[in-house]
Design a protein around this motif. Structure first.
Motif, PDB file in Angstrom:
ATOM      1  N   PHE A  36      56.468  -2.600  51.153  1.00 33.29           N
ATOM      2  CA  PHE A  36      57.656  -3.082  50.104  1.00 33.29           C
ATOM      3  C   PHE A  36      57.807  -4.347  50.297  1.00 33.29           C
ATOM      4  CE2 PHE A  36      59.164   0.698  53.160  1.00 33.29           C
ATOM      5  CZ  PHE A  36      60.213   1.373  52.040  1.00 33.29           C
ATOM      6  N   ARG A  37      56.517  -4.861  49.714  1.00 35.10           N
ATOM      7  CA  ARG A  37      56.213  -6.370  49.658  1.00 35.10           C
ATOM      8  C   ARG A  37      56.118  -6.610  48.222  1.00 35.10           C
ATOM      9  NH1 ARG A  37      51.113  -7.562  53.629  1.00 35.10           N
ATOM     10  NH2 ARG A  37      51.200  -9.124  52.853  1.00 35.10           N
ATOM     11  N   TYR A  38      57.501  -6.324  47.893  1.00 31.36           N
ATOM     12  CA  TYR A  38      57.248  -6.706  46.004  1.00 31.36           C
ATOM     13  C   TYR A  38      57.374  -7.347  45.575  1.00 31.36           C
ATOM     14  CZ  TYR A  38      59.934  -2.330  47.662  1.00 31.36           C
ATOM     15  OH  TYR A  38      60.284  -0.687  47.872  1.00 31.36           O
ATOM     16  N   ASP A  39      57.758  -8.472  46.010  1.00 32.43           N
ATOM     17  CA  ASP A  39      57.225 -10.415  45.273  1.00 32.43           C
ATOM     18  C   ASP A  39      55.875 -10.056  45.717  1.00 32.43           C
ATOM     19  OD1 ASP A  39      59.812 -10.896  45.078  1.00 32.43           O
ATOM     20  OD2 ASP A  39      59.706 -11.894  46.859  1.00 32.43           O
ATOM     21  N   MET A  44      50.960  -9.400  40.880  1.00 32.97           N
ATOM     22  CA  MET A  44      50.106  -8.611  40.464  1.00 32.97           C
ATOM     23  C   MET A  44      50.137  -8.671  39.191  1.00 32.97           C
ATOM     24  SD  MET A  44      48.948  -6.468  44.345  1.00 32.97           S
ATOM     25  CE  MET A  44      47.481  -6.507  43.436  1.00 32.97           C
ATOM     26  N   PHE A  45      51.257  -8.502  37.998  1.00 29.02           N
ATOM     27  CA  PHE A  45      51.581  -8.222  36.983  1.00 29.02           C
ATOM     28  C   PHE A  45      51.381  -9.587  35.911  1.00 29.02           C
ATOM     29  CE2 PHE A  45      52.869  -4.384  38.245  1.00 29.02           C
ATOM     30  CZ  PHE A  45      53.165  -3.660  37.378  1.00 29.02           C
ATOM     31  N   LEU A  46      50.683  -9.795  34.662  1.00 31.89           N
ATOM     32  CA  LEU A  46      50.938 -10.633  34.077  1.00 31.89           C
ATOM     33  C   LEU A  46      52.384 -10.756  33.968  1.00 31.89           C
ATOM     34  CD1 LEU A  46      48.059  -9.722  31.366  1.00 31.89           C
ATOM     35  CD2 LEU A  46      48.055 -11.809  32.954  1.00 31.89           C
ATOM     36  N   PRO A  47      52.722 -11.836  33.039  1.00 30.40           N
ATOM     37  CA  PRO A  47      53.960 -12.317  32.994  1.00 30.40           C
ATOM     38  C   PRO A  47      54.791 -11.233  32.052  1.00 30.40           C
ATOM     39  CG  PRO A  47      52.904 -14.225  33.014  1.00 30.40           C
ATOM     40  CD  PRO A  47      52.579 -13.664  32.832  1.00 30.40           C
ATOM     41  N   GLN A  48      54.207 -11.079  31.220  1.00 33.08           N
ATOM     42  CA  GLN A  48      54.440  -9.826  29.986  1.00 33.08           C
ATOM     43  C   GLN A  48      53.950  -8.396  30.779  1.00 33.08           C
ATOM     44  OE1 GLN A  48      52.139 -12.329  30.307  1.00 33.08           O
ATOM     45  NE2 GLN A  48      50.273 -11.370  28.694  1.00 33.08           N
ATOM     46  N   PRO A  61      58.840  -9.414  34.863  1.00 33.47           N
ATOM     47  CA  PRO A  61      58.731  -9.100  36.425  1.00 33.47           C
ATOM     48  C   PRO A  61      60.405  -8.956  37.147  1.00 33.47           C
ATOM     49  CG  PRO A  61      57.643 -11.377  36.036  1.00 33.47           C
ATOM     50  CD  PRO A  61      58.017 -10.349  34.300  1.00 33.47           C
ATOM     51  N   SER A  62      60.630  -9.184  35.959  1.00 35.08           N
ATOM     52  CA  SER A  62      62.454  -8.736  36.624  1.00 35.08           C
ATOM     53  C   SER A  62      63.140  -7.060  36.411  1.00 35.08           C
ATOM     54  CB  SER A  62      63.781 -10.017  35.530  1.00 35.08           C
ATOM     55  OG  SER A  62      63.200  -9.520  34.409  1.00 35.08           O
ATOM     56  N   GLN A  63      62.332  -6.725  35.704  1.00 35.94           N
ATOM     57  CA  GLN A  63      62.582  -5.324  35.778  1.00 35.94           C
ATOM     58  C   GLN A  63      62.115  -4.534  36.326  1.00 35.94           C
ATOM     59  OE1 GLN A  63      61.953  -3.586  31.602  1.00 35.94           O
ATOM     60  NE2 GLN A  63      63.477  -4.922  30.504  1.00 35.94           N
ATOM     61  N   ILE A  64      60.724  -5.038  37.007  1.00 37.67           N
ATOM     62  CA  ILE A  64      59.749  -4.551  37.821  1.00 37.67           C
ATOM     63  C   ILE A  64      60.608  -4.625  39.342  1.00 37.67           C
ATOM     64  CG2 ILE A  64      57.178  -4.380  38.721  1.00 37.67           C
ATOM     65  CD1 ILE A  64      56.799  -5.418  36.275  1.00 37.67           C
ATOM     66  N   LEU A  65      61.025  -5.750  39.897  1.00 32.74           N
ATOM     67  CA  LEU A  65      61.685  -5.661  40.508  1.00 32.74           C
ATOM     68  C   LEU A  65      62.720  -5.499  41.120  1.00 32.74           C
ATOM     69  CD1 LEU A  65      60.718  -8.039  42.953  1.00 32.74           C
ATOM     70  CD2 LEU A  65      62.368  -9.339  41.879  1.00 32.74           C
ATOM     71  N   GLY A 136      40.386 -16.207  36.916  1.00 32.30           N
ATOM     72  CA  GLY A 136      39.680 -15.721  38.169  1.00 32.30           C
ATOM     73  C   GLY A 136      40.055 -14.404  39.057  1.00 32.30           C
ATOM     74  N   VAL A 137      41.414 -13.962  37.830  1.00 29.95           N
ATOM     75  CA  VAL A 137      42.192 -13.114  38.882  1.00 29.95           C
ATOM     76  C   VAL A 137      42.170 -11.629  38.245  1.00 29.95           C
ATOM     77  CG1 VAL A 137      44.003 -12.851  40.512  1.00 29.95           C
ATOM     78  CG2 VAL A 137      43.314 -15.152  40.471  1.00 29.95           C
ATOM     79  N   TRP A 138      42.412 -10.567  38.525  1.00 29.79           N
ATOM     80  CA  TRP A 138      42.565  -9.490  38.148  1.00 29.79           C
ATOM     81  C   TRP A 138      44.093  -9.521  37.955  1.00 29.79           C
ATOM     82  CZ3 TRP A 138      39.930  -7.357  34.337  1.00 29.79           C
ATOM     83  CH2 TRP A 138      38.097  -7.875  34.154  1.00 29.79           C
ATOM     84  N   ARG A 139      44.462  -8.855  36.234  1.00 26.01           N
ATOM     85  CA  ARG A 139      45.833  -9.341  36.722  1.00 26.01           C
ATOM     86  C   ARG A 139      46.574  -8.267  36.085  1.00 26.01           C
ATOM     87  NH1 ARG A 139      48.892 -13.954  36.819  1.00 26.01           N
ATOM     88  NH2 ARG A 139      51.068 -13.255  37.277  1.00 26.01           N
ATOM     89  N   ILE A 140      47.306  -7.184  36.364  1.00 25.85           N
ATOM     90  CA  ILE A 140      48.005  -5.536  35.461  1.00 25.85           C
ATOM     91  C   ILE A 140      48.889  -6.570  34.260  1.00 25.85           C
ATOM     92  CG2 ILE A 140      49.192  -3.913  35.438  1.00 25.85           C
ATOM     93  CD1 ILE A 140      49.166  -3.675  38.990  1.00 25.85           C
ATOM     94  N   ALA A 141      48.774  -5.963  33.150  1.00 30.58           N
ATOM     95  CA  ALA A 141      48.138  -5.954  32.059  1.00 30.58           C
ATOM     96  C   ALA A 141      49.421  -5.041  31.238  1.00 30.58           C
ATOM     97  CB  ALA A 141      47.861  -6.702  30.827  1.00 30.58           C
ATOM     98  N   GLU A 142      48.984  -3.643  32.145  1.00 25.49           N
ATOM     99  CA  GLU A 142      49.876  -2.281  32.408  1.00 25.49           C
ATOM    100  C   GLU A 142      49.630  -1.722  32.769  1.00 25.49           C
ATOM    101  OE1 GLU A 142      51.198   0.455  27.962  1.00 25.49           O
ATOM    102  OE2 GLU A 142      49.392  -0.857  27.915  1.00 25.49           O
ATOM    103  N   GLN A 143      50.391  -0.707  33.520  1.00 27.03           N
ATOM    104  CA  GLN A 143      50.071  -0.176  34.322  1.00 27.03           C
ATOM    105  C   GLN A 143      50.588   1.608  34.085  1.00 27.03           C
ATOM    106  OE1 GLN A 143      50.619   0.950  38.706  1.00 27.03           O
ATOM    107  NE2 GLN A 143      48.654   0.232  38.597  1.00 27.03           N
ATOM    108  N   ILE A 144      50.081   2.759  33.565  1.00 28.88           N
ATOM    109  CA  ILE A 144      50.804   3.604  33.190  1.00 28.88           C
ATOM    110  C   ILE A 144      50.415   5.148  34.448  1.00 28.88           C
ATOM    111  CG2 ILE A 144      51.076   5.998  31.709  1.00 28.88           C
ATOM    112  CD1 ILE A 144      49.578   4.144  29.283  1.00 28.88           C
ATOM    113  N   ALA A 145      51.379   5.203  34.567  1.00 27.85           N
ATOM    114  CA  ALA A 145      51.103   6.588  36.220  1.00 27.85           C
ATOM    115  C   ALA A 145      52.062   6.988  35.666  1.00 27.85           C
ATOM    116  CB  ALA A 145      51.736   5.869  37.283  1.00 27.85           C
ATOM    117  N   ALA A 146      51.341   7.964  35.929  1.00 29.63           N
ATOM    118  CA  ALA A 146      51.927   9.924  34.847  1.00 29.63           C
ATOM    119  C   ALA A 146      51.585  11.135  35.555  1.00 29.63           C
ATOM    120  CB  ALA A 146      50.599  10.501  33.008  1.00 29.63           C
TER     121      ALA A 146
END
Length: 154
Positions: A36-39, A44-48, A61-65, A136-146
């Protein structure tokens, strides 16, 4: 560029350091979700960035949170990641990563200490993530969990 026996291009293998960084990032993502460490997870996501989760596309971020804050705090959930690999790289800073994720969940309406007894796993998902490296940091641009499999109770 080398070609395979059928003439299609063969991608150069990614570096071991890129693979290890993406595995660690993926494991950290699911740990933050389980704890539950949502922040920290949203950061870890890109802003978009977008997350295709449970039949919805969460953008930014707002929809994900908001979606994460709907999860019951009474549940104990664990996500187990396996079969991870880099499907392809686009240069040095974009990676397409694939893994399987099995979810286990217990929720009796109130938080309970471990260990909890459950009938079995909840489901197996195929997770496809497009990572982009920024500063230098890997961030999530898109994740699809199917979902691939839902499990029956025993």
């Amino acid at each position: 560029m080398p070609t395979s026996t059928n003439g299609s291009p063969v991608a150069h293998p990614p570096s071991a350091s890129a693979y290890e960084a993406l595995v660690q990032t993926t494991h950290r993502f699911f740990w933050y979700l389980d704890e539950f460490r949502y922040d920290e997870l949203v950061a870890m996501f890109l802003p978009q960035g977008t997350w295709h989760r449970q039949g919805k596309v969460l953008a930014g971020p707002s929809q994900i949170l908001a979606a994460l804050n709907e999860r019951p705090r009474s549940q104990r959930i664990r996500h187990v990641v396996s079969n991870a690999f880099i499907e392809r790289m686009e240069g040095d800073d974009v990676a397409h990563f694939i893994c399987y994720m099995i979810g286990y969940r217990a929720d009796e309406g109130v938080p309970k200490p471990a260990p909890q007894t459950i009938d079995g796993p909840l489901r197996l998902l195929l997770v496809r993530t497009r990572f982009e490296r920024h500063q230098g940091v890997w961030r999530i641009a898109e994740q699809i969990a199917a979902p691939e499999f839902d499990f029956r109770s025993r």
